[in-house]
Motif scaffolding. Structure first.
Motif, mmCIF file in Angstrom:
data_model
loop_
_atom_site.group_PDB
_atom_site.id
_atom_site.type_symbol
_atom_site.label_atom_id
_atom_site.label_comp_id
_atom_site.label_asym_id
_atom_site.label_seq_id
_atom_site.Cartn_x
_atom_site.Cartn_y
_atom_site.Cartn_z
ATOM 1 N N GLU A 284 -4.264 68.758 34.283
ATOM 2 C CA GLU A 284 -3.676 67.693 33.436
ATOM 3 C C GLU A 284 -2.636 68.095 32.612
ATOM 4 O O GLU A 284 -2.331 69.180 32.221
ATOM 5 N N SER A 285 -1.632 67.155 32.355
ATOM 6 C CA SER A 285 -0.597 67.472 31.574
ATOM 7 C C SER A 285 -0.044 66.201 30.761
ATOM 8 O O SER A 285 -0.607 65.137 30.973
ATOM 9 N N GLY A 286 0.761 66.221 29.482
ATOM 10 C CA GLY A 286 1.266 65.348 28.930
ATOM 11 C C GLY A 286 0.708 65.195 27.622
ATOM 12 O O GLY A 286 1.224 64.366 26.884
ATOM 13 N N GLY A 287 -0.524 65.884 27.042
ATOM 14 C CA GLY A 287 -0.999 65.791 25.868
ATOM 15 C C GLY A 287 0.126 66.269 24.739
ATOM 16 O O GLY A 287 1.120 66.775 25.056
ATOM 17 N N GLY A 288 -0.139 65.996 23.525
ATOM 18 C CA GLY A 288 0.652 66.535 22.463
ATOM 19 C C GLY A 288 0.538 65.613 21.211
ATOM 20 O O GLY A 288 -0.705 64.681 21.339
ATOM 21 N N LEU A 289 1.405 65.824 20.256
ATOM 22 C CA LEU A 289 1.505 65.110 18.930
ATOM 23 C C LEU A 289 2.309 63.815 18.996
ATOM 24 O O LEU A 289 3.497 64.042 19.531
ATOM 25 N N VAL A 290 1.753 62.655 18.297
ATOM 26 C CA VAL A 290 2.406 61.378 18.432
ATOM 27 C C VAL A 290 2.419 60.775 17.280
ATOM 28 O O VAL A 290 1.493 60.939 16.689
ATOM 29 N N GLN A 291 3.592 60.155 16.625
ATOM 30 C CA GLN A 291 3.257 59.147 15.460
ATOM 31 C C GLN A 291 2.422 58.123 15.771
ATOM 32 O O GLN A 291 2.804 57.694 16.889
ATOM 33 N N THR A 292 1.941 57.503 14.802
ATOM 34 C CA THR A 292 1.375 56.039 15.074
ATOM 35 C C THR A 292 2.371 55.072 15.490
ATOM 36 O O THR A 292 3.533 55.124 15.050
ATOM 37 N N PRO B 288 -3.927 55.922 15.068
ATOM 38 C CA PRO B 288 -4.908 57.345 14.640
ATOM 39 C C PRO B 288 -6.199 57.344 15.335
ATOM 40 O O PRO B 288 -6.655 58.436 15.833
ATOM 41 N N GLU B 289 -6.684 56.251 15.658
ATOM 42 C CA GLU B 289 -8.130 56.282 16.362
ATOM 43 C C GLU B 289 -8.181 56.749 18.024
ATOM 44 O O GLU B 289 -9.264 56.687 18.441
ATOM 45 N N ASP B 290 -6.869 56.704 18.474
ATOM 46 C CA ASP B 290 -6.747 57.109 19.856
ATOM 47 C C ASP B 290 -6.755 58.644 20.007
ATOM 48 O O ASP B 290 -6.685 59.133 20.876
ATOM 49 N N ALA B 291 -6.621 59.330 18.771
ATOM 50 C CA ALA B 291 -6.687 60.712 18.843
ATOM 51 C C ALA B 291 -7.920 61.226 19.499
ATOM 52 O O ALA B 291 -9.041 60.928 18.886
ATOM 53 N N ALA B 292 -7.928 62.197 20.237
ATOM 54 C CA ALA B 292 -9.030 62.838 21.110
ATOM 55 C C ALA B 292 -8.743 63.617 22.032
ATOM 56 O O ALA B 292 -7.523 63.975 22.454
ATOM 57 N N VAL B 293 -9.618 64.367 22.712
ATOM 58 C CA VAL B 293 -9.241 65.111 23.981
ATOM 59 C C VAL B 293 -9.670 64.174 25.124
ATOM 60 O O VAL B 293 -10.608 63.349 25.149
ATOM 61 N N TYR B 294 -8.555 64.073 25.722
ATOM 62 C CA TYR B 294 -8.245 63.235 27.174
ATOM 63 C C TYR B 294 -8.931 63.973 28.329
ATOM 64 O O TYR B 294 -8.133 64.853 28.697
ATOM 65 N N TYR B 295 -9.697 63.348 29.184
ATOM 66 C CA TYR B 295 -10.084 64.320 30.496
ATOM 67 C C TYR B 295 -10.006 63.106 31.469
ATOM 68 O O TYR B 295 -10.453 61.898 31.545
ATOM 69 N N CYS B 296 -9.403 63.782 32.672
ATOM 70 C CA CYS B 296 -9.474 62.745 33.696
ATOM 71 C C CYS B 296 -10.651 63.006 34.780
ATOM 72 O O CYS B 296 -11.106 64.063 34.587
ATOM 73 N N ASN B 297 -11.003 62.184 35.303
ATOM 74 C CA ASN B 297 -12.306 61.969 36.232
ATOM 75 C C ASN B 297 -11.871 61.656 37.468
ATOM 76 O O ASN B 297 -11.408 60.215 37.545
ATOM 77 N N ILE B 298 -12.267 62.324 38.558
ATOM 78 C CA ILE B 298 -12.083 61.640 39.966
ATOM 79 C C ILE B 298 -13.440 61.925 40.733
ATOM 80 O O ILE B 298 -14.000 62.708 40.819
ATOM 81 N N HIS B 299 -13.529 60.983 41.707
ATOM 82 C CA HIS B 299 -14.403 61.023 42.764
ATOM 83 C C HIS B 299 -14.020 60.938 44.102
ATOM 84 O O HIS B 299 -13.019 60.102 44.379
ATOM 85 N N LEU B 300 -14.273 62.004 44.650
ATOM 86 C CA LEU B 300 -13.570 61.991 45.957
ATOM 87 C C LEU B 300 -14.564 62.448 47.223
ATOM 88 O O LEU B 300 -15.694 62.707 46.871
ATOM 89 N N ARG B 301 -13.893 62.386 48.467
ATOM 90 C CA ARG B 301 -14.647 62.826 49.515
ATOM 91 C C ARG B 301 -13.736 63.787 50.240
ATOM 92 O O ARG B 301 -12.556 63.809 50.368
ATOM 93 N N GLN C 61 -9.244 69.497 32.961
ATOM 94 C CA GLN C 61 -9.628 70.599 31.680
ATOM 95 C C GLN C 61 -9.634 69.835 30.386
ATOM 96 O O GLN C 61 -9.936 70.535 29.167
ATOM 97 N N GLY C 62 -9.000 68.868 30.263
ATOM 98 C CA GLY C 62 -8.840 67.931 28.913
ATOM 99 C C GLY C 62 -7.453 68.152 28.344
ATOM 100 O O GLY C 62 -6.751 69.440 28.464
ATOM 101 N N ALA C 63 -6.954 67.278 27.800
ATOM 102 C CA ALA C 63 -5.608 67.358 27.143
ATOM 103 C C ALA C 63 -5.823 66.781 25.677
ATOM 104 O O ALA C 63 -6.333 65.673 25.445
#
Length: 121
Positions: free
Chosen positions: A6-14, A87-100, A113-115
């Motif tokens: 994962e990439s792209g997380g960080g701090l952003v203003q409202t 502000p309520e969007d603040a969290a750790v963001y995780y991607c999830n995939i289902h694959l074969r 790993q979380g962002a």
């Protein structure tokens, strides 16, 4: 084995924007489902947005109209474009995939790993 980066997380203003990426690598035959979840402190992990191979997309009500999920099948990558952030969007963001791994056999689920996403007011 499959790796999710994962990439792209960080701090952003409202009111600002961020874009998350999640790239899967390994011996992947097919990715059927790609989703983004988030978990804020003291809260359960919740679905933010998900997209299937057929293009079916779901969003949490709280992000509809502000977030956009997309995928690049050639790159085995899923994106989450987040606009008009609150502000309520603040969290750790995780991607999830289902694959074969092949044309036969089961489906496997993997988590990134979380962002960390922080929204300042």
């Amino acid at each position: 084995q499959v790796q999710l980066v994962e990439s792209g997380g960080g701090l952003v203003q409202t009111g600002g924007s961020l874009r998350l990426s999640c790239a899967a690598s390994g011996s992947i035959y097919e990715i059927n489902y790609m989703g983004w979840y988030r978990q804020a402190p003291g809260k359960q992990r919740e679905l933010v947005a998900a997209i299937t191979t057929r293009g079916t997309i779901n969003y949490a009500d709280s992000v509809k109209g502000r977030f956009t999920i997309s995928r690049d099948n050639a790159k085995n990558t899923v994106y989450l474009e987040m606009n008009s952030m609150k502000p309520e969007d603040a969290a750790v963001y995780y991607c999830n995939i289902h694959l074969r791994y092949g044309p036969v056999g089961g489906e496997y689920s993997y988590w990134g790993q979380g962002a960390q996403v922080t929204v300042s007011s």
